[in-house]
Design a protein around this motif. Structure first.
Motif, PDB file in Angstrom:
ATOM      1  N   VAL A 104      -7.272   9.495   0.859  1.00  0.00           N
ATOM      2  CA  VAL A 104      -6.368   8.422   0.081  1.00  0.00           C
ATOM      3  C   VAL A 104      -7.401   7.769  -0.706  1.00  0.00           C
ATOM      4  O   VAL A 104      -8.628   7.297  -0.048  1.00  0.00           O
ATOM      5  CB  VAL A 104      -5.548   7.595   1.081  1.00  0.00           C
ATOM      6  CG1 VAL A 104      -6.141   6.653   1.979  1.00  0.00           C
ATOM      7  CG2 VAL A 104      -4.487   6.635   0.087  1.00  0.00           C
ATOM      8  N   GLY A 105      -7.203   7.226  -1.562  1.00  0.00           N
ATOM      9  CA  GLY A 105      -8.069   6.360  -2.560  1.00  0.00           C
ATOM     10  C   GLY A 105      -7.682   5.778  -3.786  1.00  0.00           C
ATOM     11  O   GLY A 105      -6.184   5.910  -4.090  1.00  0.00           O
ATOM     12  N   TRP A 106      -8.466   4.792  -4.339  1.00  0.00           N
ATOM     13  CA  TRP A 106      -7.745   3.879  -5.284  1.00  0.00           C
ATOM     14  C   TRP A 106      -8.633   3.494  -6.225  1.00  0.00           C
ATOM     15  O   TRP A 106      -9.920   3.304  -6.235  1.00  0.00           O
ATOM     16  CB  TRP A 106      -7.063   2.643  -4.732  1.00  0.00           C
ATOM     17  CG  TRP A 106      -7.918   2.023  -3.661  1.00  0.00           C
ATOM     18  CD1 TRP A 106      -9.206   1.435  -3.736  1.00  0.00           C
ATOM     19  CD2 TRP A 106      -7.937   2.399  -2.144  1.00  0.00           C
ATOM     20  NE1 TRP A 106      -9.712   1.049  -2.565  1.00  0.00           N
ATOM     21  CE2 TRP A 106      -9.019   1.960  -1.564  1.00  0.00           C
ATOM     22  CE3 TRP A 106      -7.013   3.448  -1.435  1.00  0.00           C
ATOM     23  CZ2 TRP A 106      -9.038   1.866  -0.262  1.00  0.00           C
ATOM     24  CZ3 TRP A 106      -7.200   3.434  -0.020  1.00  0.00           C
ATOM     25  CH2 TRP A 106      -8.371   2.886   0.444  1.00  0.00           C
ATOM     26  N   LEU A 126       0.523   7.123   1.737  1.00  0.00           N
ATOM     27  CA  LEU A 126       0.160   7.440   3.237  1.00  0.00           C
ATOM     28  C   LEU A 126       1.545   7.678   4.013  1.00  0.00           C
ATOM     29  O   LEU A 126       1.754   8.813   4.889  1.00  0.00           O
ATOM     30  CB  LEU A 126      -0.651   6.358   4.116  1.00  0.00           C
ATOM     31  CG  LEU A 126      -1.903   6.213   3.426  1.00  0.00           C
ATOM     32  CD1 LEU A 126      -2.569   4.764   4.032  1.00  0.00           C
ATOM     33  CD2 LEU A 126      -2.778   7.250   4.007  1.00  0.00           C
ATOM     34  N   ALA A 127       2.497   6.897   3.756  1.00  0.00           N
ATOM     35  CA  ALA A 127       3.730   7.107   4.490  1.00  0.00           C
ATOM     36  C   ALA A 127       4.282   8.537   3.951  1.00  0.00           C
ATOM     37  O   ALA A 127       5.064   9.258   4.888  1.00  0.00           O
ATOM     38  CB  ALA A 127       4.920   6.107   4.100  1.00  0.00           C
ATOM     39  N   ARG A 128       4.443   8.960   2.680  1.00  0.00           N
ATOM     40  CA  ARG A 128       4.866  10.258   2.340  1.00  0.00           C
ATOM     41  C   ARG A 128       3.995  11.425   2.945  1.00  0.00           C
ATOM     42  O   ARG A 128       4.551  12.149   3.338  1.00  0.00           O
ATOM     43  CB  ARG A 128       4.705  10.469   0.795  1.00  0.00           C
ATOM     44  CG  ARG A 128       5.606   9.792  -0.061  1.00  0.00           C
ATOM     45  CD  ARG A 128       5.061   9.812  -1.435  1.00  0.00           C
ATOM     46  NE  ARG A 128       5.429  11.232  -2.179  1.00  0.00           N
ATOM     47  CZ  ARG A 128       4.691  12.099  -2.634  1.00  0.00           C
ATOM     48  NH1 ARG A 128       3.378  11.810  -2.833  1.00  0.00           N
ATOM     49  NH2 ARG A 128       5.229  13.158  -2.950  1.00  0.00           N
ATOM     50  N   GLU A 129       2.527  11.109   2.875  1.00  0.00           N
ATOM     51  CA  GLU A 129       1.832  12.226   3.872  1.00  0.00           C
ATOM     52  C   GLU A 129       2.093  12.542   5.346  1.00  0.00           C
ATOM     53  O   GLU A 129       2.147  13.682   5.751  1.00  0.00           O
ATOM     54  CB  GLU A 129       0.482  12.187   3.399  1.00  0.00           C
ATOM     55  CG  GLU A 129      -0.623  13.137   3.810  1.00  0.00           C
ATOM     56  CD  GLU A 129      -0.274  14.345   3.143  1.00  0.00           C
ATOM     57  OE1 GLU A 129      -0.791  15.478   3.792  1.00  0.00           O
ATOM     58  OE2 GLU A 129       0.495  14.406   2.034  1.00  0.00           O
ATOM     59  N   VAL A 176     -10.584   6.155   8.896  1.00  0.00           N
ATOM     60  CA  VAL A 176      -9.522   7.148   9.052  1.00  0.00           C
ATOM     61  C   VAL A 176      -8.090   6.378   9.715  1.00  0.00           C
ATOM     62  O   VAL A 176      -8.314   5.455  10.355  1.00  0.00           O
ATOM     63  CB  VAL A 176      -9.811   8.344  10.300  1.00  0.00           C
ATOM     64  CG1 VAL A 176     -10.140   7.482  11.653  1.00  0.00           C
ATOM     65  CG2 VAL A 176      -8.909   9.333  10.376  1.00  0.00           C
ATOM     66  N   LEU A 177      -7.008   6.914   9.166  1.00  0.00           N
ATOM     67  CA  LEU A 177      -5.725   6.499   9.472  1.00  0.00           C
ATOM     68  C   LEU A 177      -5.163   7.791  10.420  1.00  0.00           C
ATOM     69  O   LEU A 177      -4.875   8.558   9.888  1.00  0.00           O
ATOM     70  CB  LEU A 177      -5.012   5.813   8.774  1.00  0.00           C
ATOM     71  CG  LEU A 177      -3.591   5.074   9.193  1.00  0.00           C
ATOM     72  CD1 LEU A 177      -3.822   3.934   9.930  1.00  0.00           C
ATOM     73  CD2 LEU A 177      -2.841   4.599   7.909  1.00  0.00           C
TER      74      LEU A 177
END
Length: 181
Positions: A104-106, A126-129, A176-177
């Motif tokens: 994930v990035g921005w 993140l929720a979608r993934e 990491v999450l």
């Protein structure tokens, strides 16, 4: 195509509209943005490159049918896009071949930093993934990019230290999450 919405944001595909292309160029031609993205490699020097970038993103992420990609972060109360949020397989040590690790990035325009847009957009993707069953997602940040490291921490990501697993072996601060139980 809209891929997610939040209270303040619409996350959508970048388009070839004059407004989107101008904003892409304005973001990705800036040294203060690009120095954190591979040390400035890929910095745009001509507005025509914005259309090429959109075409490249479509080609690269089209096969993923909206699951992975790079999307515009459009604040509902603003007339311009704040930046990009991305979710994609990390490229391996060769810098090209996708791995099984998801990133994930921005990338935000300087005029849109400090409003919580990166954190809010990243939470949405993140929720979608995680809903697909992915067990963990990484964020990789160049050393010294304190604002991006702060976003990773606000997301609840755990700092793993410097790793060289991806992007051609570059030394990257890694977070990491793990998927919530």
């Amino acid at each position: 195509m809209t891929i997610a919405t939040t209270e303040r944001l619409v996350l959508r595909d970048w388009t070839e509209s004059p407004e989107d292309l101008a904003r892409i160029y304005d973001i990705y031609s800036r040294e203060e943005v690009m120095r954190w993205l591979g040390g400035g490699a890929g910095r745009m020097t001509d507005p025509a490159q914005a259309r090429e970038r959109v075409d490249r993103w479509r080609e690269r992420y089209g096969p993923y049918a909206g699951r992975w990609g790079i999307w515009a972060i459009a604040p509902r109360d603003a007339d311009r896009v704040a930046g990009s949020v991305l979710l994609k397989p990390l490229p391996g040590r060769d810098g090209v071949t996708p791995t099984d690790d998801i990133e994930v990035g921005w990338h935000l325009h300087p005029d849109s930093q400090g409003h919580g847009y990166a954190t809010e957009a990243a939470r949405a993707v993140l929720a979608r993934e995680f809903a697909t069953g992915t067990p963990q997602v990484y964020a990789v940040v160049m050393a010294g990019n304190e604002p991006s490291m702060a976003v990773a921490r606000r997301l609840g990501m755990t700092h793993l230290g410097v790793r060289t697993d991806w992007y051609g072996g570059a030394e990257l601060e890694t977070f990491v999450l793990r998927r919530p139980a």
